[in-house]
Design a protein around this motif. Structure first.
Motif, PDB file in Angstrom:
ATOM      1  N   ASP A   1       0.823  -1.447   0.147  1.00 39.56           N
ATOM      2  CA  ASP A   1      -0.089  -0.194   0.085  1.00 39.56           C
ATOM      3  C   ASP A   1       0.603   1.308  -0.046  1.00 39.56           C
ATOM      4  O   ASP A   1       0.258   2.275  -0.184  1.00 39.56           O
ATOM      5  CB  ASP A   1      -0.922   0.002   1.224  1.00 39.56           C
ATOM      6  N   VAL A   2       2.235   1.165   0.325  1.00 36.43           N
ATOM      7  CA  VAL A   2       2.951   2.364   0.380  1.00 36.43           C
ATOM      8  C   VAL A   2       4.270   2.211  -0.176  1.00 36.43           C
ATOM      9  O   VAL A   2       4.991   1.122   0.434  1.00 36.43           O
ATOM     10  CB  VAL A   2       2.699   3.033   1.716  1.00 36.43           C
ATOM     11  N   VAL A   3       4.901   3.066  -0.958  1.00 39.05           N
ATOM     12  CA  VAL A   3       6.364   3.136  -1.057  1.00 39.05           C
ATOM     13  C   VAL A   3       6.946   4.272  -0.023  1.00 39.05           C
ATOM     14  O   VAL A   3       6.393   5.174  -0.075  1.00 39.05           O
ATOM     15  CB  VAL A   3       6.702   3.412  -2.577  1.00 39.05           C
ATOM     16  N   ILE A   4       7.882   3.813   0.758  1.00 41.44           N
ATOM     17  CA  ILE A   4       8.174   4.851   1.757  1.00 41.44           C
ATOM     18  C   ILE A   4       9.094   6.011   1.106  1.00 41.44           C
ATOM     19  O   ILE A   4       8.857   7.250   1.614  1.00 41.44           O
ATOM     20  CB  ILE A   4       9.059   4.358   2.705  1.00 41.44           C
ATOM     21  N   GLY A   5      10.004   5.754   0.127  1.00 38.97           N
ATOM     22  CA  GLY A   5      10.575   6.847  -0.654  1.00 38.97           C
ATOM     23  C   GLY A   5      10.335   7.155  -1.919  1.00 38.97           C
ATOM     24  O   GLY A   5      10.516   6.415  -2.740  1.00 38.97           O
ATOM     25  N   PHE A   6       9.651   8.341  -2.422  1.00 36.59           N
ATOM     26  CA  PHE A   6       9.136   8.413  -4.034  1.00 36.59           C
ATOM     27  C   PHE A   6       9.454   9.844  -4.247  1.00 36.59           C
ATOM     28  O   PHE A   6       9.095  10.841  -3.492  1.00 36.59           O
ATOM     29  CB  PHE A   6       7.924   7.693  -4.135  1.00 36.59           C
ATOM     30  N   ALA A   7      10.234  10.295  -5.323  1.00 35.73           N
ATOM     31  CA  ALA A   7      10.296  11.600  -5.831  1.00 35.73           C
ATOM     32  C   ALA A   7       8.957  12.338  -6.031  1.00 35.73           C
ATOM     33  O   ALA A   7       8.203  11.611  -6.647  1.00 35.73           O
ATOM     34  CB  ALA A   7      11.165  11.717  -6.886  1.00 35.73           C
ATOM     35  N   GLN A   8       8.885  13.625  -5.365  1.00 35.90           N
ATOM     36  CA  GLN A   8       7.613  14.435  -5.787  1.00 35.90           C
ATOM     37  C   GLN A   8       7.630  14.615  -7.127  1.00 35.90           C
ATOM     38  O   GLN A   8       8.381  15.018  -7.854  1.00 35.90           O
ATOM     39  CB  GLN A   8       7.685  15.518  -5.027  1.00 35.90           C
ATOM     40  N   GLY A   9       6.203  14.322  -7.647  1.00 39.76           N
ATOM     41  CA  GLY A   9       5.726  14.763  -8.981  1.00 39.76           C
ATOM     42  C   GLY A   9       5.863  13.302  -9.777  1.00 39.76           C
ATOM     43  O   GLY A   9       5.456  13.419 -10.978  1.00 39.76           O
ATOM     44  N   ASP A  10       6.433  12.470  -9.428  1.00 41.20           N
ATOM     45  CA  ASP A  10       6.100  11.145 -10.498  1.00 41.20           C
ATOM     46  C   ASP A  10       4.898  10.540 -10.635  1.00 41.20           C
ATOM     47  O   ASP A  10       4.117  10.238  -9.599  1.00 41.20           O
ATOM     48  CB  ASP A  10       7.175   9.999  -9.672  1.00 41.20           C
ATOM     49  N   GLU A  11       4.303  10.570 -11.858  1.00 47.95           N
ATOM     50  CA  GLU A  11       3.142  10.204 -12.008  1.00 47.95           C
ATOM     51  C   GLU A  11       2.970   8.902 -12.121  1.00 47.95           C
ATOM     52  O   GLU A  11       1.484   8.441 -12.067  1.00 47.95           O
ATOM     53  CB  GLU A  11       2.980  10.454 -13.552  1.00 47.95           C
ATOM     54  N   LEU A  12       3.763   7.831 -11.699  1.00 48.40           N
ATOM     55  CA  LEU A  12       3.183   6.489 -11.290  1.00 48.40           C
ATOM     56  C   LEU A  12       2.587   6.145 -10.150  1.00 48.40           C
ATOM     57  O   LEU A  12       1.987   5.324  -9.966  1.00 48.40           O
ATOM     58  CB  LEU A  12       4.775   5.804 -11.187  1.00 48.40           C
TER      59      LEU A  12
ATOM     60  N   ILE B   1      11.269  14.538  -1.206  1.00 48.86           N
ATOM     61  CA  ILE B   1      10.745  13.105  -1.310  1.00 48.86           C
ATOM     62  C   ILE B   1       9.533  12.864  -0.510  1.00 48.86           C
ATOM     63  O   ILE B   1       9.250  13.659   0.589  1.00 48.86           O
ATOM     64  CB  ILE B   1      11.886  12.406  -0.454  1.00 48.86           C
ATOM     65  N   THR B   2       8.704  12.030  -1.041  1.00 46.14           N
ATOM     66  CA  THR B   2       7.224  11.731  -0.703  1.00 46.14           C
ATOM     67  C   THR B   2       7.224  10.259  -0.364  1.00 46.14           C
ATOM     68  O   THR B   2       7.981   9.538  -0.536  1.00 46.14           O
ATOM     69  CB  THR B   2       6.276  12.138  -1.595  1.00 46.14           C
ATOM     70  N   MET B   3       6.006   9.827   0.163  1.00 44.79           N
ATOM     71  CA  MET B   3       5.562   8.495   0.319  1.00 44.79           C
ATOM     72  C   MET B   3       4.719   8.376  -1.053  1.00 44.79           C
ATOM     73  O   MET B   3       4.011   9.139  -1.229  1.00 44.79           O
ATOM     74  CB  MET B   3       4.812   8.202   1.425  1.00 44.79           C
ATOM     75  N   GLY B   4       4.707   7.245  -1.506  1.00 43.72           N
ATOM     76  CA  GLY B   4       3.894   7.095  -2.711  1.00 43.72           C
ATOM     77  C   GLY B   4       2.867   5.834  -2.642  1.00 43.72           C
ATOM     78  O   GLY B   4       3.052   5.016  -1.860  1.00 43.72           O
ATOM     79  N   VAL B   5       1.641   6.450  -3.057  1.00 43.78           N
ATOM     80  CA  VAL B   5       0.398   5.357  -2.863  1.00 43.78           C
ATOM     81  C   VAL B   5      -0.226   5.385  -4.204  1.00 43.78           C
ATOM     82  O   VAL B   5       0.128   6.061  -5.238  1.00 43.78           O
ATOM     83  CB  VAL B   5      -0.606   5.753  -1.834  1.00 43.78           C
ATOM     84  N   ARG B   6      -1.281   4.371  -4.446  1.00 43.70           N
ATOM     85  CA  ARG B   6      -1.803   4.215  -5.792  1.00 43.70           C
ATOM     86  C   ARG B   6      -2.643   5.419  -5.822  1.00 43.70           C
ATOM     87  O   ARG B   6      -3.328   5.947  -5.074  1.00 43.70           O
ATOM     88  CB  ARG B   6      -2.867   3.012  -5.570  1.00 43.70           C
ATOM     89  N   GLN B   7      -2.604   5.692  -7.486  1.00 45.49           N
ATOM     90  CA  GLN B   7      -3.497   6.792  -8.014  1.00 45.49           C
ATOM     91  C   GLN B   7      -4.793   6.675  -7.330  1.00 45.49           C
ATOM     92  O   GLN B   7      -5.470   5.522  -7.460  1.00 45.49           O
ATOM     93  CB  GLN B   7      -3.496   6.835  -9.098  1.00 45.49           C
TER      94      GLN B   7
END
Length: 288
Positions: free
Chosen positions: A102-113, A238-244
């Motif tokens: 459910d979450v990626v702990i480190g993801f660059a801000q603005g990545d559309e994935l 750097i953000t956390m990433g979740v599903r769109q």
């Protein structure tokens, strides 16, 4: 008279259709939100992570992203569960998008994935050199002292553009970008080459290079590259990433980040991550 009544009837009918359409769209949006929210586990904090990506994450839990995951999970009162996959091509598709976590702990801000949470730290690429060497005071890739020096660079990363602009590529040594670090470790290889004398300097993403230098290379120093005056930028949030579409989950994580920012900062600082202000112009302390 009949024509006027007909026009009025058509107008009223159109308005009703528009209103009905809006209600259906809203209902569909609420249903979609409910469905995506249901994908997030209620029994575990499910993290998508690389099993061999120190200093960030690994199976033993020694990475600083592992520690941040443990912090977030503890605040939710949930255990951490990992889905492991190399941080290379297909990572998001095979983990987050496959609903395995459910979450990626480190993801660059603005990545559309992914859908990004609010950023929880800002960092930059760093120049790594011998602490006591002639390059110890260099803070920019435009410094004349770097001319004719052998510099290690991960191929395809933003600093390579600055190196090209400053004529530093002819003697540069490139290292692979997208790798499975269970079998190939460009960052460690680069630092080993620097310590052996095969390189005069190395450039790495700060959240990788900073902690590696702090943990294992006491004779080296990592200097954030904050003085470049032309694009591309060398700092990132750097953000956390979740599903769109998972806005409810995103907002929940944003609240957790906000309430626990000081503890997150402490974990990152302890690891050796260079923490910058939001504009990437100086150390985080200068903003506080």
């Amino acid at each position: 008279m009949r024509s006027r009544k007909l026009k009025r009837l058509v107008s009223v009918t159109s308005s009703l259709l528009v209103a009905a359409g809006a209600l259906m769209a809203a209902a569909g949006s609420q249903q979609a939100a409910a469905q995506t929210s249901d994908l997030v586990s209620k029994t575990a904090f499910r993290v998508c992570a690389d099993p061999a990506n120190l200093p960030m994450s690994d199976r033993s839990g020694k990475g600083y992203e592992n520690r941040i995951a443990e912090l977030m999970a503890s605040k939710l009162g949930l255990p951490v569960e990992y889905t492991w996959f190399p941080m290379a091509t297909g990572f998001v598709r095979k983990t987050l998008q496959a609903n395995a976590c459910d979450v990626v702990i480190g993801f660059a801000q603005g990545d559309e994935l992914v859908l990004n949470t609010n950023h929880y730290y800002t960092s930059s690429y760093v120049l790594i050199v011998a602490s006591e060497g002639p390059l110890g005071g260099v803070t920019t890739l435009a410094d004349p002292l770097l001319k004719d020096k052998r510099i290690g660079i991960v191929a395809g990363t933003p600093p390579a553009t600055h190196m090209a602009r400053n004529g530093l590529l002819p003697k540069a040594k490139g290292y692979h970008l997208m790798v499975d670090r269970r079998y190939e470790d460009p960052a460690d290889d680069m630092l080993a080459d620097l310590e052996s004398g095969a390189l005069d300097a190395a450039i790495l993403w700060g959240p990788i290079g900073g902690p590696l230098v702090k943990a294992s290379h006491p004779k080296l120093k990592a200097t954030p590259l904050l003085s470049e005056t032309t694009p591309p930028k060398l700092f990132y949030r750097i953000t956390m990433g979740v599903r769109q579409g998972e806005k409810v989950w995103e907002r929940k994580l944003n609240s957790l980040i906000r309430r626990n920012q000081s503890e997150i900062n402490a974990i990152l600082a302890d690891a050796g991550v260079p923490l910058l202000n939001d504009m990437g112009t100086g150390p985080l302390e200068a903003q506080q």
